[in-house]
Structures are given as C-alpha cells and as structure tokens.
Design a protein around this motif. Structure first.
Motif, PDB file in Angstrom:
ATOM      1  N   GLY A   1      -8.845   0.336   2.074  1.00  0.00           N
ATOM      2  CA  GLY A   1      -9.718  -0.699   1.511  1.00  0.00           C
ATOM      3  C   GLY A   1     -11.139  -0.578   2.046  1.00  0.00           C
ATOM      4  N   THR A   2     -11.602  -1.620   2.703  1.00  0.00           N
ATOM      5  CA  THR A   2     -12.975  -1.611   3.237  1.00  0.00           C
ATOM      6  C   THR A   2     -13.069  -0.833   4.549  1.00  0.00           C
ATOM      7  OG1 THR A   2     -12.543  -3.596   4.515  1.00  0.00           O
ATOM      8  CG2 THR A   2     -13.387  -3.916   2.297  1.00  0.00           C
TER       9      THR A   2
ATOM     10  N   ARG B   1     -11.513  -1.706   7.294  1.00  0.00           N
ATOM     11  CA  ARG B   1     -11.502  -2.664   8.422  1.00  0.00           C
ATOM     12  C   ARG B   1     -10.563  -2.213   9.557  1.00  0.00           C
ATOM     13  NH1 ARG B   1     -13.925  -5.468  11.928  1.00  0.00           N
ATOM     14  NH2 ARG B   1     -12.472  -6.804  13.028  1.00  0.00           N
ATOM     15  N   MET B   2      -9.388  -1.688   9.181  1.00  0.00           N
ATOM     16  CA  MET B   2      -8.432  -1.289  10.230  1.00  0.00           C
ATOM     17  C   MET B   2      -8.945  -0.091  11.030  1.00  0.00           C
ATOM     18  SD  MET B   2      -5.920  -3.206  10.589  1.00  0.00           S
ATOM     19  CE  MET B   2      -6.572  -4.764  10.027  1.00  0.00           C
TER      20      MET B   2
ATOM     21  N   GLY C   1      -6.621   9.357  -1.565  1.00  0.00           N
ATOM     22  CA  GLY C   1      -5.254   9.836  -1.421  1.00  0.00           C
ATOM     23  C   GLY C   1      -4.294   8.726  -1.788  1.00  0.00           C
ATOM     24  N   ASP C   2      -3.058   9.118  -1.909  1.00  0.00           N
ATOM     25  CA  ASP C   2      -2.037   8.212  -2.390  1.00  0.00           C
ATOM     26  C   ASP C   2      -0.992   8.003  -1.311  1.00  0.00           C
ATOM     27  OD1 ASP C   2       0.363   7.346  -3.887  1.00  0.00           O
ATOM     28  OD2 ASP C   2      -0.982   7.670  -5.584  1.00  0.00           O
ATOM     29  N   MET C   3      -0.466   6.794  -1.226  1.00  0.00           N
ATOM     30  CA  MET C   3       0.523   6.538  -0.168  1.00  0.00           C
ATOM     31  C   MET C   3       1.784   7.395  -0.341  1.00  0.00           C
ATOM     32  SD  MET C   3       2.064   2.815  -0.999  1.00  0.00           S
ATOM     33  CE  MET C   3       0.842   1.815  -1.806  1.00  0.00           C
ATOM     34  N   TYR C   4       1.996   7.918  -1.562  1.00  0.00           N
ATOM     35  CA  TYR C   4       3.180   8.736  -1.784  1.00  0.00           C
ATOM     36  C   TYR C   4       2.922  10.221  -1.501  1.00  0.00           C
ATOM     37  CZ  TYR C   4       4.420   4.517  -4.259  1.00  0.00           C
ATOM     38  OH  TYR C   4       4.657   3.211  -4.574  1.00  0.00           O
TER      39      TYR C   4
ATOM     40  N   ASP D   1      -4.776   5.386   8.243  1.00  0.00           N
ATOM     41  CA  ASP D   1      -4.726   4.020   7.735  1.00  0.00           C
ATOM     42  C   ASP D   1      -4.514   4.107   6.224  1.00  0.00           C
ATOM     43  OD1 ASP D   1      -5.011   1.275   7.436  1.00  0.00           O
ATOM     44  OD2 ASP D   1      -7.194   1.399   7.232  1.00  0.00           O
TER      45      ASP D   1
ATOM     46  N   VAL E   1      -7.081   6.312   4.005  1.00  0.00           N
ATOM     47  CA  VAL E   1      -6.761   6.884   2.699  1.00  0.00           C
ATOM     48  C   VAL E   1      -6.679   5.740   1.696  1.00  0.00           C
ATOM     49  CG1 VAL E   1      -4.849   7.934   1.438  1.00  0.00           C
ATOM     50  CG2 VAL E   1      -5.495   8.837   3.661  1.00  0.00           C
ATOM     51  N   ASP E   2      -7.262   5.940   0.524  1.00  0.00           N
ATOM     52  CA  ASP E   2      -7.163   4.901  -0.505  1.00  0.00           C
ATOM     53  C   ASP E   2      -7.213   5.568  -1.877  1.00  0.00           C
ATOM     54  OD1 ASP E   2      -7.760   1.569  -0.182  1.00  0.00           O
ATOM     55  OD2 ASP E   2      -7.838   2.421  -2.209  1.00  0.00           O
ATOM     56  N   VAL E   3      -6.550   4.948  -2.863  1.00  0.00           N
ATOM     57  CA  VAL E   3      -6.615   5.510  -4.213  1.00  0.00           C
ATOM     58  C   VAL E   3      -7.926   5.150  -4.903  1.00  0.00           C
ATOM     59  CG1 VAL E   3      -4.249   5.839  -4.988  1.00  0.00           C
ATOM     60  CG2 VAL E   3      -5.199   3.543  -4.969  1.00  0.00           C
ATOM     61  N   SER E   4      -8.548   4.075  -4.476  1.00  0.00           N
ATOM     62  CA  SER E   4      -9.700   3.565  -5.217  1.00  0.00           C
ATOM     63  C   SER E   4     -11.012   4.145  -4.709  1.00  0.00           C
ATOM     64  CB  SER E   4      -9.721   2.030  -5.112  1.00  0.00           C
ATOM     65  OG  SER E   4     -11.026   1.549  -5.233  1.00  0.00           O
TER      66      SER E   4
ATOM     67  N   HIS F   1      -1.694  -1.955   6.312  1.00  0.00           N
ATOM     68  CA  HIS F   1      -2.080  -3.352   6.482  1.00  0.00           C
ATOM     69  C   HIS F   1      -2.354  -3.961   5.111  1.00  0.00           C
ATOM     70  CE1 HIS F   1      -5.122  -6.615   7.313  1.00  0.00           C
ATOM     71  NE2 HIS F   1      -4.095  -6.981   8.040  1.00  0.00           N
ATOM     72  N   GLN F   2      -1.489  -4.839   4.674  1.00  0.00           N
ATOM     73  CA  GLN F   2      -1.603  -5.499   3.369  1.00  0.00           C
ATOM     74  C   GLN F   2      -1.720  -4.498   2.231  1.00  0.00           C
ATOM     75  OE1 GLN F   2      -0.758  -8.354   3.180  1.00  0.00           O
ATOM     76  NE2 GLN F   2      -1.478  -9.617   4.867  1.00  0.00           N
TER      77      GLN F   2
ATOM     78  N   PHE G   1       1.625  -3.509  -2.895  1.00  0.00           N
ATOM     79  CA  PHE G   1       1.149  -2.873  -4.138  1.00  0.00           C
ATOM     80  C   PHE G   1       2.079  -1.744  -4.587  1.00  0.00           C
ATOM     81  CE2 PHE G   1      -2.901  -4.460  -2.358  1.00  0.00           C
ATOM     82  CZ  PHE G   1      -3.335  -5.190  -3.447  1.00  0.00           C
TER      83      PHE G   1
HETATM   84  C1  LIG Z   1      -5.636  -5.470   0.198  1.00  0.00           C
HETATM   85  S1  LIG Z   1      -6.447  -3.961   0.026  1.00  0.00           S
HETATM   86  C2  LIG Z   1      -6.967  -3.343   1.564  1.00  0.00           C
HETATM   87  C3  LIG Z   1      -6.225  -3.642   2.824  1.00  0.00           C
HETATM   88  C4  LIG Z   1      -6.774  -2.880   3.989  1.00  0.00           C
HETATM   89  N1  LIG Z   1      -5.714  -2.101   4.588  1.00  0.00           N
HETATM   90  C5  LIG Z   1      -7.381  -3.820   5.016  1.00  0.00           C
HETATM   91  O1  LIG Z   1      -6.833  -3.900   6.099  1.00  0.00           O
HETATM   92  O2  LIG Z   1      -8.388  -4.430   4.741  1.00  0.00           O
HETATM   93  C6  LIG Z   1      -5.194  -2.835  -0.431  1.00  0.00           C
HETATM   94  C7  LIG Z   1      -5.701  -1.443  -0.688  1.00  0.00           C
HETATM   95  O3  LIG Z   1      -4.615  -0.585  -1.031  1.00  0.00           O
HETATM   96  C8  LIG Z   1      -5.093   0.376  -1.937  1.00  0.00           C
HETATM   97  N2  LIG Z   1      -3.968   0.986  -2.644  1.00  0.00           N
HETATM   98  C9  LIG Z   1      -3.220   0.469  -3.631  1.00  0.00           C
HETATM   99  N3  LIG Z   1      -2.286   1.342  -4.021  1.00  0.00           N
HETATM  100  C10 LIG Z   1      -2.440   2.460  -3.265  1.00  0.00           C
HETATM  101  C11 LIG Z   1      -1.769   3.735  -3.183  1.00  0.00           C
HETATM  102  N4  LIG Z   1      -0.768   4.044  -4.014  1.00  0.00           N
HETATM  103  N5  LIG Z   1      -2.193   4.624  -2.277  1.00  0.00           N
HETATM  104  C12 LIG Z   1      -3.230   4.340  -1.457  1.00  0.00           C
HETATM  105  N6  LIG Z   1      -3.900   3.167  -1.487  1.00  0.00           N
HETATM  106  C13 LIG Z   1      -3.508   2.233  -2.379  1.00  0.00           C
HETATM  107  C14 LIG Z   1      -6.028  -0.412  -2.830  1.00  0.00           C
HETATM  108  O4  LIG Z   1      -6.956   0.417  -3.494  1.00  0.00           O
HETATM  109  C15 LIG Z   1      -6.710  -1.344  -1.817  1.00  0.00           C
HETATM  110  O5  LIG Z   1      -7.906  -0.824  -1.330  1.00  0.00           O
END
Ligand SMILES: C[S@@+](CC[C@H](N)C(=O)[O-])C[C@H]1O[C@@H](n2cnc3c(N)ncnc32)[C@H](O)[C@@H]1O
Length: 313
Positions: free
Chosen positions: A158-159, A161-162, A203-206, A154, A176-179, A221-222, A226
């Motif tokens: 984020g939280t 949720r998925m 981790g990073d989406m790239y 996933d 995986v999330d950057v934050s 998902h959403q 970004f």
């Molecule tokens: C709207 S939020 C979370 C959405 C989450 N998938 C959900 O279903 O609730 C978007 C998330 O993408 C993360 N994000 C932003 N840029 C990113 C990147 N380059 N690699 C990984 N995660 C990233 C943000 O830190 C944030 O937690």
C-alpha cells in the motif's frame, strides 16, 4: 575474477558513476535518469544495459515503465557499496544531479499524494472502525520481538507504512503491491522519509518473484482479506521464508460489515483465529503467537508463525 573485472569496467566511466550515485538514493526510471543526466535516451539506455549485463544494476518492468536499481546481491552489490563510499559527495556534477533528483522526487510525491487524497475518505472510514493504527503498529513490533534482521517482504505494501515501521530493524526491506498507484504513493513516502534500505516493486501475493528461503520476515498487514485464495498466498509466503523465518499477519477477526465487501473489494469479512492457523500450518509453518486488539467495531488479530528449522525438534 572475470565477473569482478567486468563489474569494475562497467562502473569506470563518468556518466555511469553518476548513475550509480543517483541509484544509491533509490530506484529510478530511464526517463527520470534521462532528465537528470541531460543526455539522450539511447545513450543513457546504452549505459544502463552495459551496467545491467555486468551485474551492477537490476532492471525491472512495471507496466509501461522500466525501473533500474543497484544490484542487491553478488559481486555487483559489494562493488556498489564500496564505490558509493568513495564517490566525492561534494563534486559539482554530483551535487547538481542530487538537486535535480530532489525536484523529481518532490513532483512524484505531490502526484502520489493527489491520488492518496482522492481515496483518503474511504480509508479514513475503515480506520475509524478499529483501534488506532499506532497501537497495531506497536503490537506488531512487540510480537516480532524488536530484533534486527536482514531481509523482509511486506506483501500488499500500500502506502509503504509497514516498511517505515520495520525499516529501523531491517537491513533490506521490499514492499510488493499489485497496484501501480499505490506503489507511486509508497515510493513517494520512502523517498520523502529517506528510507534508503526500503524498496517497492509490483508483484502479486501469489507470485512474489523472490528466491526460495530468502526472507527473515514476511508481513501481511490488512491485505489477506483481499485474497480469493489466502491459503495459496500463505504457501507462497512460506516458500520465500528462510527456515527460522517469521510470518506476521494482521487482519480483522470475523465481522459483518458488508459495505467492506461491496464498496472496498474485501473478499473476506475477517478471519477466525484457527482458520488462518490451519492455512499457515498447512503451508508448513508453526504458530508462535496470537494477539487480539479490541477498541472499535472491528477486532484486529495478529498471528505470528515461524518456519521450522530442519532437523530441530
Ligand atoms: C489496505 S491496503 C494496504 C495495507 C498496507 N499493508 C498497510 O499496512 O498500510 C491493501 C493493499 O493490498 C494490495 N493488494 C491487493 N491484492 C493484492 C495482491 N494480490 N497482491 C499484492 N497486493 C495486493 C492493494 O493494492 C492495497 O495496496
């Protein structure tokens, strides 16, 4: 044989079995393990190093923190599964370890929730712009087909949720999330719900840092709005999908809510159906479904793609 013996030797000690039993409930930092085991940090670190070298634990660094979790592949993973079935659940020391673990998790959860609350107003504002999340989640499950599978990733969890939504279908799910703040929230949620088949990591989406062709499902998902280079993110997702694996994307259709760019760091104000399709097909995927969910100012689109099986027409 040599590898198996090394793994067996690394596990056959009281503290190390306690560590295995604790990590069987989810990943932990060295500091957390030190607090639970009530042993000095150098001592705990020595155990962890040995277990890591023997392939029964994995170590990963997130900022200044080092996390440990049970190995999820190879001889180590098989041995861990067998050992966890055999450790006496009602042992006094293991029971006390579990109590301390519960306390640590409750603290973590409370801390993460504080962060979540501090940002909740903004997230609620965005949520109010589109159909209820339950509808999106239901639609995602329908589009996926409700079929069980082995591994999912996933992206931008984020939280978490998925992970929660798909965990009943997945043998193993990673978010995986950057934050780091979001990862703390996700970790708290996973532990709170007892989702032991789910993990999160930075981790990073790239650069997803997982093996080629290792995933059955990759989900955005959403998140893609970004990205400053969504096509590159989809290429990276395609790399990690096994052939026949599925990519699911849920994001907004093109819109004009500039405040999302100014205040919420959205790079893109939604995506047209064929824009995402072109990127995914450029990465080598085939489109197999498309859905629109209306019911608010913003339309939510779900795209499904599959990685072709080599040699199949
Ligand atoms: C709207 S939020 C979370 C959405 C989450 N998938 C959900 O279903 O609730 C978007 C998330 O993408 C993360 N994000 C932003 N840029 C990113 C990147 N380059 N690699 C990984 N995660 C990233 C943000 O830190 C944030 O937690």
């Amino acid at each position: 044989m040599e590898q198996f013996l090394a793994a067996l030797r690394a596990a056959s000690e009281a503290t190390r079995l306690r560590i295995l039993a604790l990590l069987g409930k989810g990943e932990l930092t060295v500091g957390e393990l030190v607090d639970i085991l009530e042993q000095s940090q150098p001592r705990v670190s020595r155990h962890l190093k040995l277990m890591g070298e023997a392939g029964i634990l994995d170590r990963f660094q997130e900022g200044t923190q080092v996390f440990y979790r049970l190995a999820d592949r190879g001889v180590g993973a098989a041995l861990n599964t067998a050992l966890l079935e055999l450790v006496p659940e009602d042992d006094v020391t293991l029971r006390s370890d579990r109590r301390l673990l519960d306390n640590i998790r409750a603290e973590r959860f409370a801390k993460a929730q504080d962060y979540f609350r501090a940002n909740a107003a903004e997230w609620d504002q965005i949520r109010s712009l589109y159909v209820a999340e339950e509808e999106v989640e239901q639609a995602l499950l329908e589009v996926q087909g409700g079929k069980p599978f082995a591994r999912m990733l996933d992206v931008g969890t984020g939280t978490g949720r998925m992970l929660d939504v798909f965990s009943p279908l997945a043998a193993h799910a990673v978010g995986v999330d950057v934050s780091r703040e979001m990862l703390a929230v996700a970790r708290g949620n996973l532990a709170h719900k007892g989702l032991e088949n789910c993990q999160v990591r930075q981790g990073d989406m790239y650069d997803l840092s997982v093996d080629d062709e290792s995933q059955d499902l990759v989900l955005f998902h959403q998140v893609l709005h970004f990205a400053d280079d969504p096509a590159r993110a989809l290429k990276e997702a395609t790399r990690v999908l096994r052939s026949g694996g599925m990519l699911l994307i849920a994001d907004f259709a093109p819109h004009k809510e500039e405040f999302l760019r100014d205040e919420q760091a959205h790079r893109r104000l939604g995506f047209a159906d064929d824009e995402i399709a072109a990127m995914a097909m450029g990465a080598g995927l085939e489109q197999t479904d498309l859905r629109h969910l209306d019911g608010g100012k913003l339309r939510v689109t779900i795209w499904r793609f599959e990685k072709p099986v080599a040699g199949k027409e």
